[in-house]
Design a protein around this motif. Structure first.
Motif, PDB file in Angstrom:
ATOM      1  N   ALA A  13      -3.880  13.085   6.109  1.00 48.67           N
ATOM      2  CA  ALA A  13      -5.187  12.454   5.900  1.00 48.67           C
ATOM      3  C   ALA A  13      -5.072  11.234   4.981  1.00 48.67           C
ATOM      4  N   THR A  14      -4.322  11.367   3.898  1.00 48.31           N
ATOM      5  CA  THR A  14      -4.159  10.250   2.962  1.00 48.31           C
ATOM      6  C   THR A  14      -3.327   9.145   3.597  1.00 48.31           C
ATOM      7  N   GLU A  15      -2.354   9.509   4.392  1.00 45.28           N
ATOM      8  CA  GLU A  15      -1.573   8.518   5.122  1.00 45.28           C
ATOM      9  C   GLU A  15      -2.494   7.700   6.031  1.00 45.28           C
ATOM     10  N   GLY A  16      -3.418   8.364   6.692  1.00 41.80           N
ATOM     11  CA  GLY A  16      -4.373   7.662   7.548  1.00 41.80           C
ATOM     12  C   GLY A  16      -5.241   6.697   6.770  1.00 41.80           C
ATOM     13  N   ILE A  17      -5.635   7.093   5.577  1.00 39.58           N
ATOM     14  CA  ILE A  17      -6.426   6.206   4.718  1.00 39.58           C
ATOM     15  C   ILE A  17      -5.598   4.980   4.332  1.00 39.58           C
TER      16      ILE A  17
ATOM     17  N   VAL B 299       0.887  -1.164   0.000  1.00 40.01           N
ATOM     18  CA  VAL B 299       0.000   0.000   0.000  1.00 40.01           C
ATOM     19  C   VAL B 299       0.923   1.211   0.000  1.00 40.01           C
ATOM     20  N   ALA B 300       1.066   1.828  -1.155  1.00 35.95           N
ATOM     21  CA  ALA B 300       1.948   2.974  -1.338  1.00 35.95           C
ATOM     22  C   ALA B 300       1.095   4.232  -1.380  1.00 35.95           C
ATOM     23  N   TYR B 301       1.543   5.279  -0.697  1.00 34.63           N
ATOM     24  CA  TYR B 301       0.739   6.502  -0.629  1.00 34.63           C
ATOM     25  C   TYR B 301       1.637   7.728  -0.643  1.00 34.63           C
ATOM     26  N   GLU B 302       1.042   8.847  -0.953  1.00 34.34           N
ATOM     27  CA  GLU B 302       1.711  10.143  -0.830  1.00 34.34           C
ATOM     28  C   GLU B 302       0.719  11.085  -0.172  1.00 34.34           C
ATOM     29  N   SER B 303       1.139  11.682   0.929  1.00 34.37           N
ATOM     30  CA  SER B 303       0.261  12.516   1.744  1.00 34.37           C
ATOM     31  C   SER B 303       0.982  13.807   2.098  1.00 34.37           C
TER      32      SER B 303
ATOM     33  N   ARG C 245      -5.273   2.636   7.220  1.00 33.31           N
ATOM     34  CA  ARG C 245      -6.505   1.886   7.472  1.00 33.31           C
ATOM     35  C   ARG C 245      -6.680   0.780   6.442  1.00 33.31           C
ATOM     36  N   ILE C 246      -6.358   1.052   5.174  1.00 37.01           N
ATOM     37  CA  ILE C 246      -6.436   0.017   4.136  1.00 37.01           C
ATOM     38  C   ILE C 246      -5.492  -1.130   4.482  1.00 37.01           C
ATOM     39  N   GLY C 247      -4.255  -0.793   4.875  1.00 37.15           N
ATOM     40  CA  GLY C 247      -3.292  -1.825   5.251  1.00 37.15           C
ATOM     41  C   GLY C 247      -3.769  -2.654   6.425  1.00 37.15           C
ATOM     42  N   GLU C 248      -4.311  -1.997   7.445  1.00 40.74           N
ATOM     43  CA  GLU C 248      -4.838  -2.717   8.612  1.00 40.74           C
ATOM     44  C   GLU C 248      -5.947  -3.671   8.210  1.00 40.74           C
ATOM     45  N   ARG C 249      -6.836  -3.173   7.356  1.00 40.31           N
ATOM     46  CA  ARG C 249      -7.980  -3.994   6.947  1.00 40.31           C
ATOM     47  C   ARG C 249      -7.521  -5.207   6.134  1.00 40.31           C
ATOM     48  N   LEU C 250      -6.563  -4.991   5.240  1.00 41.12           N
ATOM     49  CA  LEU C 250      -6.036  -6.112   4.453  1.00 41.12           C
ATOM     50  C   LEU C 250      -5.385  -7.152   5.362  1.00 41.12           C
ATOM     51  N   ARG C 251      -4.692  -6.683   6.396  1.00 45.75           N
ATOM     52  CA  ARG C 251      -4.068  -7.625   7.340  1.00 45.75           C
ATOM     53  C   ARG C 251      -5.129  -8.423   8.098  1.00 45.75           C
TER      54      ARG C 251
ATOM     55  N   GLU D 113     -14.044  30.458   5.093  1.00 52.57           N
ATOM     56  CA  GLU D 113     -15.483  30.266   4.935  1.00 52.57           C
ATOM     57  C   GLU D 113     -15.802  29.286   3.807  1.00 52.57           C
ATOM     58  N   ILE D 114     -14.926  29.210   2.812  1.00 48.36           N
ATOM     59  CA  ILE D 114     -15.165  28.354   1.646  1.00 48.36           C
ATOM     60  C   ILE D 114     -14.804  26.898   1.937  1.00 48.36           C
ATOM     61  N   LEU D 115     -13.631  26.673   2.555  1.00 42.01           N
ATOM     62  CA  LEU D 115     -13.169  25.314   2.804  1.00 42.01           C
ATOM     63  C   LEU D 115     -13.741  24.784   4.112  1.00 42.01           C
ATOM     64  N   PRO D 116     -14.537  23.742   4.033  1.00 40.37           N
ATOM     65  CA  PRO D 116     -15.061  23.165   5.270  1.00 40.37           C
ATOM     66  C   PRO D 116     -13.922  22.541   6.071  1.00 40.37           C
ATOM     67  N   GLU D 117     -13.910  22.811   7.347  1.00 38.45           N
ATOM     68  CA  GLU D 117     -12.872  22.282   8.207  1.00 38.45           C
ATOM     69  C   GLU D 117     -13.385  21.041   8.927  1.00 38.45           C
ATOM     70  N   GLY D 118     -12.529  20.028   8.983  1.00 34.10           N
ATOM     71  CA  GLY D 118     -12.888  18.818   9.700  1.00 34.10           C
ATOM     72  C   GLY D 118     -12.337  17.579   9.028  1.00 34.10           C
ATOM     73  N   ASP D 119     -12.643  16.446   9.616  1.00 32.72           N
ATOM     74  CA  ASP D 119     -12.232  15.155   9.084  1.00 32.72           C
ATOM     75  C   ASP D 119     -13.464  14.521   8.452  1.00 32.72           C
ATOM     76  N   PHE D 120     -13.462  14.432   7.134  1.00 33.46           N
ATOM     77  CA  PHE D 120     -14.611  13.932   6.391  1.00 33.46           C
ATOM     78  C   PHE D 120     -14.393  12.512   5.868  1.00 33.46           C
ATOM     79  N   ARG D 121     -13.298  11.881   6.301  1.00 33.13           N
ATOM     80  CA  ARG D 121     -13.023  10.521   5.825  1.00 33.13           C
ATOM     81  C   ARG D 121     -14.112   9.577   6.318  1.00 33.13           C
ATOM     82  N   GLU D 122     -14.609   8.753   5.417  1.00 28.59           N
ATOM     83  CA  GLU D 122     -15.674   7.799   5.724  1.00 28.59           C
ATOM     84  C   GLU D 122     -15.027   6.422   5.901  1.00 28.59           C
TER      85      GLU D 122
END
Length: 177
Positions: free
Chosen positions: A13-17, A5-9, A20-26, A148-157
């Motif tokens: 946030a993408t690192e966290g995704i 599972v290779a990523y660039e963050s 989680r993918i790696g954990e789930r695969l394990r 005001e334009i960029l919503p702040e928060g963690d929206f990862r599902e």
């Protein structure tokens, strides 16, 4: 079966995704290694690949693009999936009624379709926190109106991310039998 599972963050946030993918695969019995794309020298030795990046202005981060370019032959010869993170908020359609996640696909999905023939692609929602912005991004983040334009928060599902990882595990299990 070994999966990279290779990523660039940029902000994590993408690192966290990817983690989680790696954990789930394990949990599904696969041997998954999660590594930042820019830290991978030799990508051979894996049975399957999941590659993802944060997306800015409809483009993957440079480290992910470079990884795919340098390892295209290996990726094309093995089951490979691509993911991206980026859209913020919870809206499912934009002001014109178009699917937000589909509209946020990086241009690399189309480019890599011909190059490495991924088995699947997925866009996940990201996370954004004004106070974590650093470097040159601070100029943009502090422009009048941006807060005001960029919503702040963690929206990862997380359930969507885990479901996608499960579908990868299912596909790899089916290929083994």
């Amino acid at each position: 079966m070994k999966v990279l599972v290779a990523y660039e963050s940029k902000y994590g946030a993408t690192e966290g995704i990817a983690e989680r993918i790696g954990e789930r695969l394990r949990t599904r019995g696969l041997e998954a290694e999660v590594v930042r794309c820019s830290d991978i020298g030799d990508a051979s030795g894996f049975d399957a690949y999941v590659v993802g990046s944060a997306t800015y202005e409809f483009r993957w981060r440079k480290g992910a693009r470079t990884f795919v370019k340098h390892h295209a032959d290996v990726l094309a010869a093995h089951p490979t999936w691509l993911f991206s993170s980026g859209p913020l908020g919870t809206e499912t359609v934009d002001k014109d009624g178009n699917d937000v996640l589909k509209g946020a696909e990086p241009k690399q999905f189309a480019t890599y379709a011909e190059l490495i023939h991924p088995r699947g692609t997925q866009v996940f929602r990201g996370a954004y926190h004004h106070d974590k912005i650093r470097g040159g991004d601070r100029i943009v983040a502090w422009m009048p109106g941006i807060r005001e334009i960029l919503p702040e928060g963690d929206f990862r599902e997380w359930d969507v991310i885990e479901g996608w990882a499960d579908s990868i595990a299912d596909s790899l299990a089916a290929a083994r039998t």
